[in-house]
Design a protein around this motif. Structure first.
Motif, PDB file in Angstrom:
ATOM      1  N   ASP A  78      -3.961   6.000   4.410  1.00  0.00           N
ATOM      2  CA  ASP A  78      -3.256   5.246   5.785  1.00  0.00           C
ATOM      3  C   ASP A  78      -2.166   6.482   5.724  1.00  0.00           C
ATOM      4  N   MET A  81       2.141   3.742   5.145  1.00  0.00           N
ATOM      5  CA  MET A  81       2.822   3.524   4.030  1.00  0.00           C
ATOM      6  C   MET A  81       3.636   4.481   3.179  1.00  0.00           C
ATOM      7  N   ASN A 127      -8.965  -3.584   5.095  1.00  0.00           N
ATOM      8  CA  ASN A 127      -8.055  -2.715   4.300  1.00  0.00           C
ATOM      9  C   ASN A 127      -8.082  -1.939   3.356  1.00  0.00           C
ATOM     10  N   SER A 130      -8.061   1.428   3.502  1.00  0.00           N
ATOM     11  CA  SER A 130      -6.540   1.849   4.246  1.00  0.00           C
ATOM     12  C   SER A 130      -6.337   2.848   2.664  1.00  0.00           C
ATOM     13  N   ASN A 175      -2.087  -1.295  -3.046  1.00  0.00           N
ATOM     14  CA  ASN A 175      -2.160  -0.843  -1.695  1.00  0.00           C
ATOM     15  C   ASN A 175      -1.534  -2.385  -1.189  1.00  0.00           C
ATOM     16  N   HIS A 191       2.383  -0.663   1.844  1.00  0.00           N
ATOM     17  CA  HIS A 191       1.608  -0.359   3.374  1.00  0.00           C
ATOM     18  C   HIS A 191       2.045  -1.607   3.919  1.00  0.00           C
ATOM     19  N   THR A 193       1.187  -2.611   7.095  1.00  0.00           N
ATOM     20  CA  THR A 193       0.236  -2.962   8.196  1.00  0.00           C
ATOM     21  C   THR A 193       0.288  -3.480   9.762  1.00  0.00           C
TER      22      THR A 193
END
Length: 227
Positions: A78, A81, A127, A130, A175, A191, A193
């Motif tokens: 993604d 990040m 996730n 991702s 991640n 991340h 998110t």
């Protein structure tokens, strides 16, 4: 060559640029980075936008093996990040026994809304998609035709593999979910998110200082000496 595909959404264009810079700045091997821009995927990705789709790259990520010619390995991540380690260290984790490799979060969002008022969805394997290391030859199910017709859960829960044993596990430092995972000194890929520091509401989130420092380094230019 390490092939990296990054999800692209025009609302987070600065996030893509800073992530790409952070990857290249730390890489010890040549890296080719491709943004998954919908404007460049016409004729390949033609599915209508789903009401629960929070970004432009919710589904385009699954075209990575196709765009790689189903050859070798590719990385998807993604755009929200920041890379804090050498991407070559992620690349060395490839395991040919696996079709895809992910961080296997046990992530159940607490909120119902995330950045820009987008809905927060809850589902098993949240996730996981991702960050993905694709063993492209073993992901031939992911044709444009399949990606266009499959449901979101079929794609994001890896039902296209038919066997969860083909999903390899990456260390969770690759991640790190900001705002969910406990802060750690060895986070390799963070991340944002919930929302990154490029959004006003998240300017003071965990790893915001690192993101702004990376952005400033990307924008820095050397002054020409005066004659």
């Amino acid at each position: 060559m390490i092939h990296v595909f990054i999800g692209y959404d025009p609302r987070e264009a600065v996030a893509y640029s800073v992530l790409a810079y952070s990857i290249q700045a730390r890489a010890s091997q040549p890296v080719a980075i491709t943004p998954l821009m919908l404007s460049q995927l016409r004729g390949m990705l033609e599915r209508e936008r789903h009401p629960l789709q929070s970004t432009d790259f919710s589904f385009s990520r699954f075209l990575t093996p196709y765009l790689s010619g189903y050859a070798g390995w590719s990385v998807f991540m993604d755009c929200d990040m920041l890379m804090l380690d050498d991407v070559a260290n992620l690349w060395t984790l490839r395991d040919d026994r696996c079709a895809v490799m992910v961080v296997k979060h046990n992530h159940v969002p607490r909120e119902t809304v995330k950045f820009l008022g987008e809905p927060q969805s809850k589902y098993e394997k949240k996730n996981w998609s991702s960050v993905m290391l694709f063993n492209n030859a073993r992901c031939r199910t992911l044709t444009p035709e399949y990606v266009n017709r499959a449901t979101g859960l079929e794609l994001h829960q890896f039902k296209w593999l038919g066997n969860d044993d083909l999903i390899g596990a990456l260390p969770d430092r690759w991640n790190h979910l900001v705002g969910y995972n406990a802060p750690r000194r060895d986070a390799a890929l963070v991340h944002y998110t919930l929302g990154g520091p490029y959004f006003e509401d998240y300017r003071d989130c965990e790893y915001a200082k690192e993101w702004f420092a990376e952005r400033d380094a990307m924008l820095r230019t050397a002054a020409r000496p005066r004659s």
